[in-house]
Design a protein around this motif. Structure first.
Motif, PDB file in Angstrom:
ATOM      1  N   GLU A 259       0.843  -1.192   0.000  1.00 44.60           N
ATOM      2  CA  GLU A 259       0.000   0.000   0.000  1.00 44.60           C
ATOM      3  C   GLU A 259       0.879   1.244   0.000  1.00 44.60           C
ATOM      4  O   GLU A 259       1.890   1.304   0.715  1.00 44.60           O
ATOM      5  CB  GLU A 259      -0.914   0.004   1.230  1.00 44.60           C
ATOM      6  CG  GLU A 259      -1.898  -1.166   1.260  1.00 44.60           C
ATOM      7  CD  GLU A 259      -2.820  -1.108   2.452  1.00 44.60           C
ATOM      8  OE1 GLU A 259      -2.677  -0.150   3.262  1.00 44.60           O
ATOM      9  OE2 GLU A 259      -3.663  -2.004   2.606  1.00 44.60           O
ATOM     10  N   ARG A 260       0.498   2.225  -0.788  1.00 48.22           N
ATOM     11  CA  ARG A 260       1.254   3.469  -0.869  1.00 48.22           C
ATOM     12  C   ARG A 260       0.323   4.657  -0.644  1.00 48.22           C
ATOM     13  O   ARG A 260      -0.874   4.589  -0.928  1.00 48.22           O
ATOM     14  CB  ARG A 260       1.930   3.604  -2.240  1.00 48.22           C
ATOM     15  CG  ARG A 260       2.880   2.458  -2.580  1.00 48.22           C
ATOM     16  CD  ARG A 260       3.519   2.656  -3.937  1.00 48.22           C
ATOM     17  NE  ARG A 260       4.270   1.476  -4.358  1.00 48.22           N
ATOM     18  CZ  ARG A 260       4.852   1.331  -5.542  1.00 48.22           C
ATOM     19  NH1 ARG A 260       4.766   2.314  -6.436  1.00 48.22           N
ATOM     20  NH2 ARG A 260       5.507   0.222  -5.841  1.00 48.22           N
ATOM     21  N   THR A 261       0.910   5.744  -0.135  1.00 47.43           N
ATOM     22  CA  THR A 261       0.161   6.978   0.085  1.00 47.43           C
ATOM     23  C   THR A 261       0.866   8.114  -0.646  1.00 47.43           C
ATOM     24  O   THR A 261       2.102   8.171  -0.669  1.00 47.43           O
ATOM     25  CB  THR A 261       0.061   7.311   1.580  1.00 47.43           C
ATOM     26  OG1 THR A 261      -0.614   6.244   2.256  1.00 47.43           O
ATOM     27  CG2 THR A 261      -0.716   8.609   1.807  1.00 47.43           C
ATOM     28  N   TYR A 263       0.181  12.512  -2.148  1.00 49.72           N
ATOM     29  CA  TYR A 263      -0.607  13.732  -1.990  1.00 49.72           C
ATOM     30  C   TYR A 263      -0.799  14.383  -3.356  1.00 49.72           C
ATOM     31  O   TYR A 263       0.154  14.510  -4.133  1.00 49.72           O
ATOM     32  CB  TYR A 263       0.085  14.702  -1.032  1.00 49.72           C
ATOM     33  CG  TYR A 263       0.175  14.159   0.379  1.00 49.72           C
ATOM     34  CD1 TYR A 263      -0.796  14.465   1.320  1.00 49.72           C
ATOM     35  CD2 TYR A 263       1.211  13.295   0.743  1.00 49.72           C
ATOM     36  CE1 TYR A 263      -0.734  13.940   2.604  1.00 49.72           C
ATOM     37  CE2 TYR A 263       1.285  12.760   2.014  1.00 49.72           C
ATOM     38  CZ  TYR A 263       0.301  13.081   2.945  1.00 49.72           C
ATOM     39  OH  TYR A 263       0.364  12.547   4.206  1.00 49.72           O
ATOM     40  N   ASP A 295       5.065  12.469  -2.698  1.00 47.93           N
ATOM     41  CA  ASP A 295       5.112  11.430  -1.671  1.00 47.93           C
ATOM     42  C   ASP A 295       4.894  12.001  -0.274  1.00 47.93           C
ATOM     43  O   ASP A 295       4.450  11.289   0.633  1.00 47.93           O
ATOM     44  CB  ASP A 295       6.458  10.699  -1.715  1.00 47.93           C
ATOM     45  CG  ASP A 295       6.622   9.872  -2.976  1.00 47.93           C
ATOM     46  OD1 ASP A 295       5.595   9.469  -3.555  1.00 47.93           O
ATOM     47  OD2 ASP A 295       7.782   9.630  -3.375  1.00 47.93           O
ATOM     48  N   ARG A 297       3.474  15.371   2.242  1.00 45.79           N
ATOM     49  CA  ARG A 297       2.574  16.519   2.298  1.00 45.79           C
ATOM     50  C   ARG A 297       3.342  17.841   2.178  1.00 45.79           C
ATOM     51  O   ARG A 297       2.928  18.745   1.447  1.00 45.79           O
ATOM     52  CB  ARG A 297       1.777  16.487   3.605  1.00 45.79           C
ATOM     53  CG  ARG A 297       0.818  17.660   3.747  1.00 45.79           C
ATOM     54  CD  ARG A 297       0.231  17.742   5.147  1.00 45.79           C
ATOM     55  NE  ARG A 297      -0.591  18.933   5.271  1.00 45.79           N
ATOM     56  CZ  ARG A 297      -1.897  18.975   5.107  1.00 45.79           C
ATOM     57  NH1 ARG A 297      -2.552  17.866   4.815  1.00 45.79           N
ATOM     58  NH2 ARG A 297      -2.563  20.100   5.239  1.00 45.79           N
ATOM     59  N   PRO A 320     -10.029  11.266   1.070  1.00 52.00           N
ATOM     60  CA  PRO A 320      -8.993  10.452   0.411  1.00 52.00           C
ATOM     61  C   PRO A 320      -9.561   9.704  -0.790  1.00 52.00           C
ATOM     62  O   PRO A 320     -10.744   9.350  -0.821  1.00 52.00           O
ATOM     63  CB  PRO A 320      -8.548   9.482   1.511  1.00 52.00           C
ATOM     64  CG  PRO A 320      -8.949  10.130   2.787  1.00 52.00           C
ATOM     65  CD  PRO A 320     -10.198  10.907   2.490  1.00 52.00           C
ATOM     66  N   SER A 322      -8.938   6.396  -3.336  1.00 51.52           N
ATOM     67  CA  SER A 322      -8.246   5.096  -3.423  1.00 51.52           C
ATOM     68  C   SER A 322      -8.262   4.582  -4.852  1.00 51.52           C
ATOM     69  O   SER A 322      -9.272   4.693  -5.560  1.00 51.52           O
ATOM     70  CB  SER A 322      -8.915   4.062  -2.510  1.00 51.52           C
ATOM     71  OG  SER A 322      -8.831   4.474  -1.159  1.00 51.52           O
ATOM     72  N   THR A 331      -3.431   5.202  -1.986  1.00 52.32           N
ATOM     73  CA  THR A 331      -4.344   6.148  -1.351  1.00 52.32           C
ATOM     74  C   THR A 331      -3.824   7.548  -1.633  1.00 52.32           C
ATOM     75  O   THR A 331      -2.703   7.887  -1.261  1.00 52.32           O
ATOM     76  CB  THR A 331      -4.437   5.919   0.164  1.00 52.32           C
ATOM     77  OG1 THR A 331      -4.963   4.616   0.412  1.00 52.32           O
ATOM     78  CG2 THR A 331      -5.349   6.954   0.805  1.00 52.32           C
ATOM     79  N   GLN A 333      -4.236  11.540  -1.142  1.00 53.40           N
ATOM     80  CA  GLN A 333      -4.835  12.565  -0.293  1.00 53.40           C
ATOM     81  C   GLN A 333      -4.828  13.897  -1.049  1.00 53.40           C
ATOM     82  O   GLN A 333      -3.782  14.521  -1.230  1.00 53.40           O
ATOM     83  CB  GLN A 333      -4.070  12.716   1.016  1.00 53.40           C
ATOM     84  CG  GLN A 333      -4.572  13.839   1.908  1.00 53.40           C
ATOM     85  CD  GLN A 333      -6.039  13.658   2.277  1.00 53.40           C
ATOM     86  OE1 GLN A 333      -6.386  12.738   3.000  1.00 53.40           O
ATOM     87  NE2 GLN A 333      -6.900  14.552   1.795  1.00 53.40           N
TER      88      GLN A 333
END
Length: 381
Positions: A259-261, A263, A295, A297, A320, A322, A331, A333
């Motif tokens: 899983e990656r997050t 912005y 990557d 914020r 968010p 997905s 995910t 943001q």
């Protein structure tokens, strides 16, 4: 037109009645001849014959349909196909098209590498084949984005050349009907399925057979709850006889998905237009337009401050977003800055553009951009 490939030999047909390495032990398997006969009989009554790409058949029209249908349902493809063919009726029209216009018409279909490869292949056909779609399996398979199965399907349907195919639907039909255990993506299993596909492919009516086996997998021998009672292979199918429909094809061994997050920086002008960035030509969403992505914020906020000429921006977090890729889940943001000034943001017109959903430019949008822009409109942003 080149000579068609030789039909399956009697030896190959007889092999299908034996029990190979990956077949269900003791299971009686149909011959290739019986399989093809049953399938064609079903197709004559129940097969799909009025889809847009089945009219005025040419290699070009079949090629476009086969690429669009990869991992995409027929009902979804039809309106895209019709718009695409209206704008690009032949390979020269496609080859001459701007990348952005092709990606714009592809927006929403997903798997955008398909569209980029279509363009590359069209330009190759014009440059190396005089604008005529090649007629040999090797030449077709050498084009960008075309593998063995797709090349075989194009030539079988448009030129009646005898070539086996083995797409996802066909793999499902063959593993069930012939009782082949083991993940079809494994080299040994796939090799065996190609052998079976070749043995089942008839010398006559190969175009109908090719369409029929794809139709059977798409409409009857579906992934879950197959319609065995109306299947032409009801009496022949090993999986149906032994109650194995739910476990064949053998699923791919499960691996934990990373899983990656990230912005998404959304700069929105007072008139509602948003700043988009063109992605690099290769990689995720290659060549498409979407919101600048970071990557961290802090990196996203710093970028927005620099491109608006303002410090201490009032950023708002939107819900968010997905998105699942083949190998990981993302995910995203979104960070929104409303009523942003243009400043230096549009200095590089090749990389950035202001996109107004009320007067949309003909550019290819990545799915997150489509969904987030729609969400802004729905919230009255």
């Amino acid at each position: 037109m080149p000579a068609a490939a030789k039909p399956a030999t009697l030896a190959k047909q007889l092999t299908l009645s034996a029990s190979p390495e990956h077949a269900r032990a003791g299971a009686a398997r149909p011959s290739g001849e019986k399989f093809a006969s049953a399938l064609l009989g079903w197709f004559d009554v129940h097969g799909r014959k009025h889809l847009p790409w089945q009219q005025q058949i040419t290699p070009y029209r079949v090629w476009i349909s086969e690429i669009m249908l990869q991992q995409t349902q027929v009902a979804t493809v039809i309106p895209y196909y019709e718009r695409f063919m209206q704008r690009f009726p032949d390979v020269r029209a496609l080859a001459a098209a701007p990348d952005d216009e092709v990606l714009h018409l592809w927006t929403g279909l997903g798997y955008y590498a398909r569209a980029r490869n279509l363009l590359k292949a069209a330009r190759t056909i014009v440059a190396e084949h005089g604008g005529e779609f090649p007629e040999t399996i090797d030449a077709v398979q050498a084009l960008p984005g075309i593998g063995r199965s797709t090349a075989g399907a194009i030539l079988a349907i448009s030129e009646s050349q005898r070539h086996p195919i083995l797409d996802g639907n066909v793999k499902r039909v063959l593993t069930r009907c012939f009782g082949i255990e083991g993940f079809p993506g494994e080299t040994a299993i796939e090799r065996e399925l190609w052998s079976i596909a070749d043995a089942c492919t008839p010398a006559q009516r190969v175009a109908h057979y090719t369409q029929a086996i794809m139709d059977l997998g798409a409409t009857v021998c579906v992934r879950s709850r197959p319609l065995c009672a109306v299947c032409p292979m009801h009496e022949l199918c090993v999986a149906r006889r032994e109650g194995m429909q739910a476990i064949l094809p053998t699923p791919k061994p499960r691996k934990e998905r990373p899983e990656r997050t990230a912005y998404a920086a959304i700069l929105q002008r007072a008139d509602g237009a948003v700043l988009l960035e063109r992605r690099p030509p290769v990689g995720i969403w290659g060549g498409l337009w979407t919101f600048p992505q970071f990557d961290e914020r802090d990196a996203a906020v710093t970028w927005m401050e620099r491109h608006t000429g303002e410090s201490s921006l009032a950023t708002r977090e939107l819900p968010p977003y997905s998105h699942s890729f083949t190998h990981f889940d993302l995910t995203l943001q979104p960070l929104l800055v409303s009523k942003a000034r243009e400043q230096l943001a549009i200095a590089d017109a090749e990389r950035y553009c202001w996109y107004d959903a009320k007067q949309p430019a003909k550019i290819g949008l990545a799915k997150p951009a489509v969904d987030l822009i729609r969400g802004l409109a729905e919230r009255g942003e």
